[in-house]
Design an enzyme around this catalytic site. Structure first.
Site, PDB file in Angstrom:
ATOM      1  N   PHE A 164      -9.147   4.949   5.047  1.00 49.17           N
ATOM      2  CA  PHE A 164      -9.709   5.528   6.280  1.00 49.17           C
ATOM      3  C   PHE A 164     -11.012   4.821   6.792  1.00 49.17           C
ATOM      4  O   PHE A 164     -11.484   4.271   5.976  1.00 49.17           O
ATOM      5  CB  PHE A 164      -9.941   6.960   5.820  1.00 49.17           C
ATOM      6  N   HIS A 220       0.859  -1.352   0.079  1.00 51.77           N
ATOM      7  CA  HIS A 220       0.003   0.088  -0.189  1.00 51.77           C
ATOM      8  C   HIS A 220       0.990   1.538  -0.003  1.00 51.77           C
ATOM      9  O   HIS A 220       0.689   2.145  -0.874  1.00 51.77           O
ATOM     10  CB  HIS A 220      -1.051   0.041   1.253  1.00 51.77           C
TER      11      HIS A 220
END
Length: 412
Positions: free
Chosen positions: A399, A302
């Site tokens: 998030f 990521h």
């Protein structure tokens, strides 16, 4: 009985190129998609970050105007990449009721929403376009793809921030396993390079502020990393059961061997510093793939280039792989593409598939001095993966504590 799910089509429009193959070639050539933005709103609103990684080919260059004008840019990118993937898969002859769409976005039609707000304030309600809601809704991209291809099995949408499109790929895997479709178009899209999003991310200290050097701003794993670079675009995969693919003589790029989806339940923006949710997602993907940590030959991380996030991901990987984590070739491709938010996992899945098919781990540009707290095998040059069977994982974390991992296996 578990079915083997395979990838038969790939499409992408990204900051590196207008197609998947162009994006891959530019990635291997160590190009960067980041550049200074030349918009009046940069000065008008005193935006503190003046660069981003815009899609290299604008939708207006690909889509006919009557089609484009009814779609938010995020849906335009989705449709473009899906069209490429569908053609690449040989335009499968599948009954509409057996064709499904699993598509994702992190934010959706933010440009449509905020342009409509400006129109309302400046010109009144009668000038707001009647298509505003159908264009801004998060499921608009999935709907546009399903209508274009006549997919009637389902058209589903995931909105899990930066894990969104990897989660859509995970959903496609499950839907194919359940027999809900024979073929699924899966992926994700984002077009949110807008003053409000840049200002917001900058305010939370998430973006790099290297306005004087956009091309080198995204520096995953470098000790001097200072945040991510906004990106935009979309990527799509055509997925189907191996039985269906072989019956029609399709080219198979790779097997989607397994997926894992978890939640941190820790903080709305921060990763769990110990990476517990992320490590469980990796473990779930490997278990579903019938594989062990020792089988993994490549990781597309990521790696957003944030000071805290990169360390947390390393903690997660070390929890799964132990000391072997320092031996596995890792690529942090956001250094080149920027961060496509809801589209990032699908694009990195495309890169993972190319990597194992060509036995080549793409380079990670902009590494100055590698952070000693993240001792991974990451290189500014292409890494040879060897001729052994390949198993790559692609990580996406978002998030809200969303974690999604896809595992791809090479095919002979």
């Amino acid at each position: 009985m578990t079915k083997k799910i395979v990838v038969t089509g790939i499409g992408a429009t990204s900051p590196l190129g207008g197609t998947a193959r162009e994006s891959w070639k530019a990635l291997l050539a160590k190009e960067s998609g980041a550049h200074n933005l030349e918009y009046d709103w940069i000065d008008e609103y005193s935006i503190p970050v003046t660069f981003a990684a815009e899609a290299k080919v604008r939708p207006s260059e690909v889509l006919e105007r009557p089609v484009a004008k009814r779609l938010d840019p995020s849906s335009q990118f989705a449709l473009i990449s899906a069209m490429e993937a569908w053609a690449d898969a040989g335009e499968p002859d599948v009954e509409p009721e057996r064709l499904g769409v699993d598509y994702a976005t992190g934010i959706g039609g933010v440009w449509t929403l905020l342009n409509a707000w400006d129109t309302l304030r400046e010109r009144g309600p009668r000038r707001v376009l009647p298509m505003t809601v159908p264009m801004l809704m998060p499921n608009a991209a999935s709907a546009a793809v399903s209508m274009h291809f006549g997919a009637r099995a389902f058209a589903r949408t995931v909105a899990s921030a930066c894990a969104s499109s990897t989660e859509s790929i995970a959903n496609a895997y499950e839907h194919l396993q359940l027999g809900l479709a024979d073929v699924v178009i899966a992926g994700g899209t984002e077009s949110a390079i807008h003053p409000i999003t840049i200002a917001s991310f900058a305010s939370m200290q998430a973006l790099s502020k290297r306005n004087d050097s956009p091309e080198t701003a995204s520096r995953p794993y470098s000790i001097d990393r200072d945040g991510f670079v906004m990106g935009e675009g979309a990527a799509s995969l055509v997925l189907e059961t191996e039985e269906h693919a072989r019956a029609r003589g399709a080219h198979i790029y790779a097997e989607l061997a397994g997926t894992g989806v978890t939640a941190d339940s820790y903080h709305i923006t921060a990763n769990d510093p110990e990476g517990r949710g992320a490590s469980r997602a990796v473990e779930l993907a490997l278990t579903q793939a019938g594989a062990s940590a020792d089988d993994v030959t490549h990781i597309n991380a990521h790696a957003t280039s944030t000071p805290v996030g990169d360390v947390a991901e390393y903690a997660a990987l070390r929890a799964v792989f132990g000391d072997r984590v320092s031996e596995i070739p890792v690529s942090a491709t956001k250094a080149s593409t920027g961060h496509l938010l809801g589209g990032t996992g699908a694009l990195e899945s495309v890169f993972s598939i190319y990597a194992i098919a060509e036995r080549t781990a793409p380079p990670t540009i902009n590494i100055t001095t590698q952070d000693p707290e993240i001792p991974l095998t990451v290189s500014g040059d292409v890494q040879d993966l060897g001729q052994r069977d390949q198993l790559a994982i692609s990580n996406s974390f978002g998030f809200g504590g969303h974690n999604a991992v896809a595992a791809f296996r090479s095919v002979s």
